[in-house]
Write an enzyme that holds these catalytic residues in place. Structure first.
Site, mmCIF file in Angstrom:
data_model
loop_
_atom_site.group_PDB
_atom_site.id
_atom_site.type_symbol
_atom_site.label_atom_id
_atom_site.label_comp_id
_atom_site.label_asym_id
_atom_site.label_seq_id
_atom_site.Cartn_x
_atom_site.Cartn_y
_atom_site.Cartn_z
ATOM 1 N N HIS A 37 -10.002 -1.937 64.254
ATOM 2 C CA HIS A 37 -8.629 -1.446 64.448
ATOM 3 C C HIS A 37 -7.925 -1.406 63.086
ATOM 4 O O HIS A 37 -8.147 -2.294 62.248
ATOM 5 C CB HIS A 37 -7.892 -2.403 65.384
ATOM 6 C CG HIS A 37 -6.673 -1.831 66.040
ATOM 7 N ND1 HIS A 37 -5.590 -1.348 65.336
ATOM 8 C CD2 HIS A 37 -6.360 -1.654 67.344
ATOM 9 C CE1 HIS A 37 -4.665 -0.924 66.175
ATOM 10 N NE2 HIS A 37 -5.099 -1.090 67.392
ATOM 11 N N GLY A 97 -12.571 -4.241 66.811
ATOM 12 C CA GLY A 97 -12.525 -3.179 67.819
ATOM 13 C C GLY A 97 -13.629 -2.156 67.649
ATOM 14 O O GLY A 97 -14.024 -1.496 68.597
ATOM 15 N N TYR A 108 -7.280 -10.651 72.509
ATOM 16 C CA TYR A 108 -7.969 -9.435 72.950
ATOM 17 C C TYR A 108 -7.621 -9.143 74.401
ATOM 18 O O TYR A 108 -7.290 -10.036 75.171
ATOM 19 C CB TYR A 108 -9.488 -9.568 72.746
ATOM 20 C CG TYR A 108 -10.117 -8.271 72.296
ATOM 21 C CD1 TYR A 108 -9.896 -7.789 71.000
ATOM 22 C CD2 TYR A 108 -10.869 -7.487 73.148
ATOM 23 C CE1 TYR A 108 -10.437 -6.581 70.572
ATOM 24 C CE2 TYR A 108 -11.416 -6.277 72.731
ATOM 25 C CZ TYR A 108 -11.190 -5.832 71.445
ATOM 26 O OH TYR A 108 -11.703 -4.626 71.024
HETATM 27 O O1 YXS Z 1 -6.473 -2.252 49.546
HETATM 28 P P1 YXS Z 1 -6.714 -0.823 49.956
HETATM 29 O O2 YXS Z 1 -5.470 -0.036 50.194
HETATM 30 O O3 YXS Z 1 -7.758 -0.134 49.112
HETATM 31 O O4 YXS Z 1 -7.386 -0.879 51.445
HETATM 32 C C1 YXS Z 1 -8.567 -1.642 51.612
HETATM 33 C C2 YXS Z 1 -8.424 -2.397 52.931
HETATM 34 O O5 YXS Z 1 -7.118 -2.916 53.121
HETATM 35 C C3 YXS Z 1 -8.701 -1.298 53.933
HETATM 36 N N1 YXS Z 1 -9.152 -1.854 55.206
HETATM 37 C C4 YXS Z 1 -8.419 -1.830 56.336
HETATM 38 N N2 YXS Z 1 -7.183 -1.351 56.567
HETATM 39 C C5 YXS Z 1 -6.712 -1.509 57.841
HETATM 40 N N3 YXS Z 1 -7.408 -2.096 58.846
HETATM 41 C C6 YXS Z 1 -8.659 -2.570 58.633
HETATM 42 N N4 YXS Z 1 -9.338 -3.108 59.658
HETATM 43 C C7 YXS Z 1 -9.209 -2.457 57.324
HETATM 44 N N5 YXS Z 1 -10.375 -2.842 56.747
HETATM 45 C C8 YXS Z 1 -10.324 -2.447 55.466
HETATM 46 O O6 YXS Z 1 -9.726 -0.517 53.354
HETATM 47 C C9 YXS Z 1 -9.682 -0.644 51.915
HETATM 48 C C10 YXS Z 1 -11.032 -1.134 51.420
HETATM 49 O O7 YXS Z 1 -11.193 -2.423 51.983
HETATM 50 P P2 YXS Z 1 -11.939 -3.582 51.145
HETATM 51 O O8 YXS Z 1 -11.520 -3.494 49.724
HETATM 52 O O9 YXS Z 1 -11.729 -4.831 51.886
HETATM 53 O O10 YXS Z 1 -13.471 -3.088 51.283
HETATM 54 P P3 YXS Z 1 -14.775 -4.004 51.128
HETATM 55 O O11 YXS Z 1 -15.907 -3.026 51.073
HETATM 56 O O12 YXS Z 1 -14.593 -4.969 50.031
HETATM 57 O O13 YXS Z 1 -14.863 -4.840 52.485
HETATM 58 C C11 YXS Z 1 -15.129 -4.145 53.684
HETATM 59 C C12 YXS Z 1 -14.779 -5.079 54.865
HETATM 60 C C13 YXS Z 1 -14.904 -4.291 56.169
HETATM 61 C C14 YXS Z 1 -15.734 -6.289 54.865
HETATM 62 C C15 YXS Z 1 -13.318 -5.568 54.676
HETATM 63 O O14 YXS Z 1 -12.494 -4.437 54.454
HETATM 64 C C16 YXS Z 1 -12.830 -6.301 55.882
HETATM 65 O O15 YXS Z 1 -13.175 -7.461 56.141
HETATM 66 N N6 YXS Z 1 -12.018 -5.564 56.723
HETATM 67 C C17 YXS Z 1 -11.452 -6.173 57.921
HETATM 68 C C18 YXS Z 1 -12.496 -6.289 59.023
HETATM 69 C C19 YXS Z 1 -11.808 -6.844 60.264
HETATM 70 O O16 YXS Z 1 -11.472 -8.036 60.335
HETATM 71 N N7 YXS Z 1 -11.545 -5.956 61.235
HETATM 72 C C20 YXS Z 1 -10.806 -6.330 62.463
HETATM 73 C C21 YXS Z 1 -9.559 -5.445 62.533
HETATM 74 S S1 YXS Z 1 -8.526 -5.910 63.889
HETATM 75 C C22 YXS Z 1 -9.391 -5.404 65.254
HETATM 76 O O17 YXS Z 1 -10.349 -4.639 65.158
HETATM 77 C C23 YXS Z 1 -8.963 -5.856 66.584
HETATM 78 C C24 YXS Z 1 -7.472 -5.787 66.796
HETATM 79 S S2 YXS Z 1 -9.509 -7.524 66.818
HETATM 80 O O18 YXS Z 1 -9.179 -8.213 65.587
HETATM 81 O O19 YXS Z 1 -8.812 -8.012 67.920
HETATM 82 O O20 YXS Z 1 -10.930 -7.423 66.994
#
Ligand code: YXS
Length: 259
Positions: free
Chosen positions: A64, A108, A138
């Protein structure tokens, strides 16, 4: 600007998630593009849909778009949330959808992948169920998606730890249909798609709907429903929920107090 690239060949429609800068975070615009592609594919009588990331992707989807989650005092995963709409469209799409996974899958996006009808993954893919890392309560149908794919102990392990599960273990647990090397992933996925295309689309569409209706057949009393709504409201009204979202956006680890 479209955040997906779509192609149709031999009755197989492919949706390639292409917002790499945001790691294919499931934002409202990206989801709108996916849903538009579903509509086009339906008009073109596509018989199988493949949902994929670019070849060599390190992240299939980061889940998400956290920047679109409410900062508190509103259900973050209500009926009209774009992610909820996407899950329903995946389940209601008459054509089988194959999630072709390479890279890491988060939150998500795990639910999207598991809501698909088949999951074919590269052997170095990972899957992380992350609500607890953000303090998100969730939603019920979302947890049911996980329970339809994963045994209860494993759902709890993934949801409570938020730790990524390796594809090899996911295959052993029956969470994904098959894992292959990244090199073989595309060829293997399209081979399965072609097998499906050769069969009766009507029979397949009916069995898909029957199987999904059976998997989602759970009666819930109004009292239970109201109890769950109250529990979830307590969480998304909590300081922990606000801390989880804020910490993510400020790129720091959250400090949860249980309040
Ligand atoms: O800083 P900039 O502007 O370059 O943006 C960065 C991140 O902020 C952005 N980004 C996201 N923006 C919004 N929502 C996200 N879920 C998201 N994930 C990433 O993308 C740009 C590059 O991210 P960066 O620098 O972290 O890339 P990386 O290659 O070092 O790492 C990739 C990840 C995926 C390991 C890392 O971005 C990460 O851990 N992302 C969050 C993964 C996560 O926790 N997703 C859950 C989202 S909430 C959801 O799905 C449900 C509501 S729930 O939580 O209930 O399951």
């Amino acid at each position: 600007m479209s955040f997906v690239i779509t192609t149709i060949e031999d009755s197989i429609g492919t949706i390639l998630l292409n917002h790499v800068q945001k790691r294919n975070a499931l934002s409202q615009p990206l989801i709108a593009d996916i849903l538009e592609a579903f509509g086009t594919f339906r008009q073109q009588n596509v018989r199988v849909i493949i949902l994929r990331a670019p070849e060599g992707a390190t992240v299939w989807s980061a889940g998400h778009d956290v920047s679109e989650l409410p900062q508190g005092h509103r259900d973050p995963l209500g009926w009209d949330d774009p992610l909820r709409r996407l899950i329903r469209e995946v389940e209601n799409c008459p054509a089988p959808i194959i999630a072709m996974i390479e890279g890491s899958v988060w939150g998500g996006a795990c639910e999207v992948a598991f809501a698909c009808d088949l999951v074919i993954a590269a052997d170095d893919a990972t899957f992380a169920i992350t609500p607890a890392k953000l303090g998100v309560p969730y939603n019920l149908s979302g947890l049911l998606t996980f329970m339809s794919t994963i045994s209860l102990h494993i759902v709890k392990e993934m949801a409570f730890t938020g730790s990524p599960m390796k594809a090899e273990r996911a295959e052993r647990l029956g969470i994904v249909n098959r894992i292959v090397s990244r090199k073989e992933l595309q060829q293997h996925t399209y081979e399965i798609a072609r097998q499906i295309v050769r069969n009766s689309p009507l029979s397949i569409a009916v069995m898909k709907e029957e199987l999904n209706l059976l998997a989602n057949a759970h009666d819930l009393s109004p009292l239970t429903f109201e109890r769950i709504q109250a529990l979830r409201r307590e969480v998304y009204n909590s300081q922990d929920y606000q801390e989880g979202i804020r910490a993510f956006l400020e790129k720091r680890p959250p400090t949860f107090t249980g309040k």
